[in-house]
Scaffold this motif. Structure first.
Motif, PDB file in Angstrom:
ATOM      1  N   ALA A 163     -10.548  -3.268  -5.435  1.00 17.23           N
ATOM      2  CA  ALA A 163      -9.110  -2.537  -5.935  1.00 17.23           C
ATOM      3  C   ALA A 163      -8.023  -3.025  -5.803  1.00 17.23           C
ATOM      4  CB  ALA A 163      -9.283  -1.184  -4.936  1.00 17.23           C
ATOM      5  N   PRO A 164      -7.647  -3.691  -4.540  1.00 15.65           N
ATOM      6  CA  PRO A 164      -6.332  -4.432  -4.503  1.00 15.65           C
ATOM      7  C   PRO A 164      -6.496  -5.685  -5.281  1.00 15.65           C
ATOM      8  CG  PRO A 164      -7.105  -4.289  -2.276  1.00 15.65           C
ATOM      9  CD  PRO A 164      -8.054  -3.633  -3.165  1.00 15.65           C
TER      10      PRO A 164
ATOM     11  N   ALA B 190      -3.967   9.196   3.830  1.00 18.68           N
ATOM     12  CA  ALA B 190      -4.470   7.962   4.014  1.00 18.68           C
ATOM     13  C   ALA B 190      -4.018   6.790   3.253  1.00 18.68           C
ATOM     14  CB  ALA B 190      -5.991   8.334   3.707  1.00 18.68           C
ATOM     15  N   PRO B 191      -4.030   5.607   3.974  1.00 14.90           N
ATOM     16  CA  PRO B 191      -3.517   4.684   3.117  1.00 14.90           C
ATOM     17  C   PRO B 191      -4.420   4.012   2.251  1.00 14.90           C
ATOM     18  CG  PRO B 191      -4.254   3.906   5.279  1.00 14.90           C
ATOM     19  CD  PRO B 191      -4.464   5.229   4.951  1.00 14.90           C
ATOM     20  N   PHE B 192      -3.803   3.713   0.872  1.00  9.10           N
ATOM     21  CA  PHE B 192      -4.678   3.013  -0.168  1.00  9.10           C
ATOM     22  C   PHE B 192      -3.632   1.921  -0.938  1.00  9.10           C
ATOM     23  CE2 PHE B 192      -6.152   7.370   0.329  1.00  9.10           C
ATOM     24  CZ  PHE B 192      -7.531   7.051   0.487  1.00  9.10           C
ATOM     25  N   THR B 193      -4.350   0.858  -1.333  1.00  7.90           N
ATOM     26  CA  THR B 193      -3.659  -0.195  -2.032  1.00  7.90           C
ATOM     27  C   THR B 193      -3.676   0.107  -3.745  1.00  7.90           C
ATOM     28  OG1 THR B 193      -4.053  -1.760  -0.444  1.00  7.90           O
ATOM     29  CG2 THR B 193      -3.344  -2.562  -2.549  1.00  7.90           C
TER      30      THR B 193
ATOM     31  N   GLU C  38      -7.234  -4.192   6.618  1.00  6.62           N
ATOM     32  CA  GLU C  38      -7.055  -2.671   6.502  1.00  6.62           C
ATOM     33  C   GLU C  38      -7.239  -2.040   7.944  1.00  6.62           C
ATOM     34  OE1 GLU C  38      -9.093  -1.469   2.960  1.00  6.62           O
ATOM     35  OE2 GLU C  38      -7.869  -2.467   1.950  1.00  6.62           O
TER      36      GLU C  38
ATOM     37  N   GLY D 220     -14.721   9.803   4.404  1.00  2.00           N
ATOM     38  CA  GLY D 220     -14.303  10.741   5.574  1.00  2.00           C
ATOM     39  C   GLY D 220     -13.650  12.116   4.810  1.00  2.00           C
ATOM     40  N   THR D 221     -12.743  12.459   5.962  1.00  2.00           N
ATOM     41  CA  THR D 221     -12.119  13.710   5.557  1.00  2.00           C
ATOM     42  C   THR D 221     -11.076  14.049   4.213  1.00  2.00           C
ATOM     43  OG1 THR D 221     -11.885  13.714   7.930  1.00  2.00           O
ATOM     44  CG2 THR D 221     -11.097  15.518   6.842  1.00  2.00           C
TER      45      THR D 221
ATOM     46  N   MET E   5      -4.348   2.425  10.100  1.00  2.00           N
ATOM     47  CA  MET E   5      -3.238   2.715   9.831  1.00  2.00           C
ATOM     48  C   MET E   5      -2.613   4.167  10.098  1.00  2.00           C
ATOM     49  SD  MET E   5      -1.578   0.485   6.994  1.00  2.00           S
ATOM     50  CE  MET E   5      -1.791  -1.341   7.168  1.00  2.00           C
TER      51      MET E   5
ATOM     52  N   PRO F 131      -0.354  -5.615   4.950  1.00  2.00           N
ATOM     53  CA  PRO F 131      -1.676  -5.815   5.218  1.00  2.00           C
ATOM     54  C   PRO F 131      -2.161  -7.343   4.859  1.00  2.00           C
ATOM     55  CG  PRO F 131      -1.618  -4.207   3.292  1.00  2.00           C
ATOM     56  CD  PRO F 131      -0.368  -4.417   4.008  1.00  2.00           C
TER      57      PRO F 131
ATOM     58  N   PHE G 130       0.745  -1.211   0.066  1.00  2.00           N
ATOM     59  CA  PHE G 130       0.046   0.323   0.094  1.00  2.00           C
ATOM     60  C   PHE G 130       0.912   1.162  -0.055  1.00  2.00           C
ATOM     61  CE2 PHE G 130       0.781  -0.672   4.366  1.00  2.00           C
ATOM     62  CZ  PHE G 130       0.797   0.723   5.104  1.00  2.00           C
TER      63      PHE G 130
ATOM     64  N   VAL H 135     -15.467  -1.711  -2.428  1.00  2.00           N
ATOM     65  CA  VAL H 135     -14.101  -1.141  -2.940  1.00  2.00           C
ATOM     66  C   VAL H 135     -13.041  -2.246  -2.744  1.00  2.00           C
ATOM     67  CG1 VAL H 135     -13.537  -0.037  -0.812  1.00  2.00           C
ATOM     68  CG2 VAL H 135     -13.019   1.111  -3.142  1.00  2.00           C
TER      69      VAL H 135
ATOM     70  N   THR I 249      -8.159   3.395  -6.436  1.00  2.00           N
ATOM     71  CA  THR I 249      -9.572   3.281  -6.546  1.00  2.00           C
ATOM     72  C   THR I 249     -10.117   3.753  -5.068  1.00  2.00           C
ATOM     73  OG1 THR I 249      -9.491   1.865  -8.396  1.00  2.00           O
ATOM     74  CG2 THR I 249     -11.561   2.052  -7.091  1.00  2.00           C
ATOM     75  N   VAL I 250     -10.776   4.650  -4.942  1.00  2.00           N
ATOM     76  CA  VAL I 250     -10.923   5.227  -3.576  1.00  2.00           C
ATOM     77  C   VAL I 250     -12.369   5.545  -3.320  1.00  2.00           C
ATOM     78  CG1 VAL I 250     -10.413   7.217  -1.889  1.00  2.00           C
ATOM     79  CG2 VAL I 250      -8.865   6.257  -3.516  1.00  2.00           C
TER      80      VAL I 250
HETATM   81  C1  LIG Z   1      -3.629  -1.038   3.652  1.00  2.00           C
HETATM   82  C2  LIG Z   1      -4.964  -0.078   3.545  1.00  2.00           C
HETATM   83  C3  LIG Z   1      -5.287  -0.248   1.946  1.00  2.00           C
HETATM   84  C4  LIG Z   1      -6.519   0.711   1.724  1.00  2.00           C
HETATM   85  N1  LIG Z   1      -6.910   0.458   0.536  1.00  2.00           N
HETATM   86  C5  LIG Z   1      -8.061   1.385   0.173  1.00  2.00           C
HETATM   87  C6  LIG Z   1      -8.259   1.278  -1.353  1.00  2.00           C
HETATM   88  O1  LIG Z   1      -7.715   1.061  -2.106  1.00  2.00           O
HETATM   89  N2  LIG Z   1      -9.299   2.050  -1.431  1.00  2.00           N
HETATM   90  C7  LIG Z   1     -10.425   2.811  -0.522  1.00  2.00           C
HETATM   91  O2  LIG Z   1     -11.440   3.164  -0.839  1.00  2.00           O
HETATM   92  N3  LIG Z   1      -9.756   2.444   0.858  1.00  2.00           N
HETATM   93  C8  LIG Z   1      -8.836   1.940   1.159  1.00  2.00           C
HETATM   94  N4  LIG Z   1      -8.395   1.849   2.457  1.00  2.00           N
HETATM   95  C9  LIG Z   1      -9.166   2.362   3.516  1.00  2.00           C
HETATM   96  C10 LIG Z   1      -8.844   4.033   3.551  1.00  2.00           C
HETATM   97  O3  LIG Z   1      -7.690   3.987   4.149  1.00  2.00           O
HETATM   98  C11 LIG Z   1      -9.872   4.696   4.388  1.00  2.00           C
HETATM   99  O4  LIG Z   1     -11.332   4.771   3.876  1.00  2.00           O
HETATM  100  C12 LIG Z   1      -9.517   6.280   4.504  1.00  2.00           C
HETATM  101  O5  LIG Z   1      -8.140   6.085   5.372  1.00  2.00           O
HETATM  102  C13 LIG Z   1     -10.341   6.946   5.173  1.00  2.00           C
HETATM  103  O6  LIG Z   1      -9.902   8.268   5.516  1.00  2.00           O
HETATM  104  P1  LIG Z   1     -10.670   9.672   5.536  1.00  2.00           P
HETATM  105  O7  LIG Z   1      -9.839  10.674   6.063  1.00  2.00           O
HETATM  106  O8  LIG Z   1     -11.299   9.962   4.228  1.00  2.00           O
HETATM  107  O9  LIG Z   1     -11.781   8.982   6.653  1.00  2.00           O
HETATM  108  P2  LIG Z   1     -11.850   9.575   8.182  1.00  2.00           P
HETATM  109  O10 LIG Z   1     -12.312  11.010   8.115  1.00  2.00           O
HETATM  110  O11 LIG Z   1     -10.374   9.055   8.687  1.00  2.00           O
HETATM  111  O12 LIG Z   1     -12.991   8.503   8.477  1.00  2.00           O
HETATM  112  C14 LIG Z   1     -13.048   7.372   8.704  1.00  2.00           C
HETATM  113  C15 LIG Z   1     -14.062   6.853   9.424  1.00  2.00           C
HETATM  114  O13 LIG Z   1     -14.754   7.654  10.138  1.00  2.00           O
HETATM  115  C16 LIG Z   1     -15.939   7.761   9.539  1.00  2.00           C
HETATM  116  N5  LIG Z   1     -16.609   9.251   9.707  1.00  2.00           N
HETATM  117  C17 LIG Z   1     -15.989  10.164   8.775  1.00  2.00           C
HETATM  118  N6  LIG Z   1     -16.610  11.322   9.002  1.00  2.00           N
HETATM  119  C18 LIG Z   1     -17.557  10.934   9.849  1.00  2.00           C
HETATM  120  C19 LIG Z   1     -18.883  11.811  10.404  1.00  2.00           C
HETATM  121  N7  LIG Z   1     -18.961  13.113  10.081  1.00  2.00           N
HETATM  122  N8  LIG Z   1     -19.684  11.047  11.199  1.00  2.00           N
HETATM  123  C20 LIG Z   1     -19.563   9.831  11.585  1.00  2.00           C
HETATM  124  N9  LIG Z   1     -18.569   9.227  10.940  1.00  2.00           N
HETATM  125  C21 LIG Z   1     -17.786   9.729  10.177  1.00  2.00           C
HETATM  126  C22 LIG Z   1     -16.100   7.177   8.244  1.00  2.00           C
HETATM  127  O14 LIG Z   1     -17.458   6.593   7.895  1.00  2.00           O
HETATM  128  C23 LIG Z   1     -15.023   6.244   8.335  1.00  2.00           C
HETATM  129  O15 LIG Z   1     -15.453   5.034   8.752  1.00  2.00           O
HETATM  130  C24 LIG Z   1      -7.101   1.017   2.807  1.00  2.00           C
HETATM  131  C25 LIG Z   1      -6.798   1.079   4.222  1.00  2.00           C
HETATM  132  C26 LIG Z   1      -5.727   0.504   4.319  1.00  2.00           C
HETATM  133  C27 LIG Z   1      -5.135   0.393   6.087  1.00  2.00           C
END
Ligand SMILES: Cc1cc2nc3c(=O)[nH]c(=O)nc-3n(C[C@H](O)[C@H](O)[C@H](O)COP(=O)(O)OP(=O)(O)OC[C@H]3O[C@@H](n4cnc5c(N)ncnc54)[C@H](O)[C@@H]3O)c2cc1C
Length: 275
Positions: free
Chosen positions: A124-125, A57-60, A235, A79-80, A238, A260, A46, A121, A74-75
């Motif tokens: 994606a990986p 944020a982490p993505f694969t 996942e 969240g933020t 992280m 992961p 990732f 989603v 593919t995202v």
């Molecule tokens: C190794 C790894 C690989 C990954 N690969 C992928 C990938 O390929 N594609 C992909 O789409 N994702 C992937 N993910 C997941 C991805 O990293 C997370 O979706 C991402 O970090 C979210 O970041 P964010 O700042 O958008 O969300 P954050 O703001 O950190 O929010 C995360 C969580 O909080 C909840 N949340 C956010 N805002 C609110 C609110 N206002 N009220 C209530 N709940 C809330 C969200 O629903 C979510 O559950 C991967 C994760 C890991 C660890």
């Protein structure tokens, strides 16, 4: 006097230009990035993506590891960081660091039938893995992809699925169908009963929401798959990506550097692995 080599700050991302945004579903898009420095990864590893002014944020990657000039992520908007990413237009500069972690065990998979099981989603990986397998047809001759989404509209890579179907066995399911939907309705694990699995030899790779990975694993074990031939993408939450901050511990492991990707045999004795 010896000169001390300059150490690169491991948290410092390098620049990547957003070249294209490909909508996949109402909540998911594929972001095509062109890194400013040579960047390569093994399938299943990732990256940490920085959206300037917001965070990382982490993505694969979902692209083939053999394609090095651009990387696809593919995202899903959740969240933020991901909400902001979905508003950014091509031409913007983002940050990327990595790759990190342990990816898919391609060497162990060679010569064996491969069953990929994806949810949402989580495809994606698996797309990256599928492309790596298709790049080496002599080593991977029998590939089955089982994929489930909530509704037909939520299926990712709709534009690519017809060409994959020409090369692999591919079955789709949706939780809620529409009058036009002609394939399976129900949870993705149902698809495991529709295909002829070579349980004695096959390797299963599962990626999706924790609840889906849990029930897919239970079904695979019921069918006789040994825990060491079921691989899961964990996942968990992280942050640093380099085994320092302890945000992503899974039992004794750090998901960011020991995973992961884990064999279920490594996790089966641990509590709370599906959260
Ligand atoms: C190794 C790894 C690989 C990954 N690969 C992928 C990938 O390929 N594609 C992909 O789409 N994702 C992937 N993910 C997941 C991805 O990293 C997370 O979706 C991402 O970090 C979210 O970041 P964010 O700042 O958008 O969300 P954050 O703001 O950190 O929010 C995360 C969580 O909080 C909840 N949340 C956010 N805002 C609110 C609110 N206002 N009220 C209530 N709940 C809330 C969200 O629903 C979510 O559950 C991967 C994760 C890991 C660890």
């Amino acid at each position: 006097m010896h000169s001390v080599p300059a150490m690169r700050n491991p948290y410092l991302p390098s620049r990547a230009i957003l070249r294209e945004v490909i909508p996949e579903t109402p909540a998911i898009a594929t972001f095509v990035l062109e890194p400013s420095e040579p960047f390569s990864f093994a399938t299943g590893e990732f990256v940490q993506l920085t959206v300037p002014g917001v965070g990382e944020a982490p993505f694969t990657p979902s692209s083939s590891p053999s394609r090095t000039e651009t990387i696809d992520l593919t995202v899903m908007r959740i969240g933020t960081v991901t909400e902001r990413l979905h508003t950014i237009a091509p031409g913007a500069i983002l940050g990327i660091r990595g790759p990190y972690g342990r990816g898919y065990p391609l060497e162990e998979m060679k010569g064996k039938p491969i069953v990929l099981i994806g949810g949402g989603v989580g495809l994606a990986p698996l797309r990256s893995l599928l492309l790596a397998l298709l790049d080496d047809p002599a080593s991977f001759s029998r590939i089955t992809l089982l994929y489930g989404a909530r509704t037909p509209e939520d299926i990712v890579y709709k534009r690519l699925i017809p060409s994959w179907r020409e090369r692999i066995e591919l079955r789709l399911s949706v939780d809620r169908g529409t009058p036009e939907w002609k394939e399976t309705v129900g949870v993705v694990t149902i698809l495991l009963d529709q295909v002829d699995l070579d349980v004695a030899n096959a390797v299963a790779i599962v990626c999706g929401p924790p609840i889906m990975m849990k029930f897919a694993t239970i079904r695979l074990l019921d069918k006789g798959f040994p825990p060491e031939r079921i691989y899961l993408s964990m996942e968990s939450n992280m942050s640093c990506g380099i085994g320092q901050c302890r945000h992503c511990t899974v039992g004794p492991y750090y998901a960011c550097k020991d995973g992961p990707v884990f064999a279920y045999a490594e996790l089966s004795g641990l509590s709370k692995i599906w959260v």
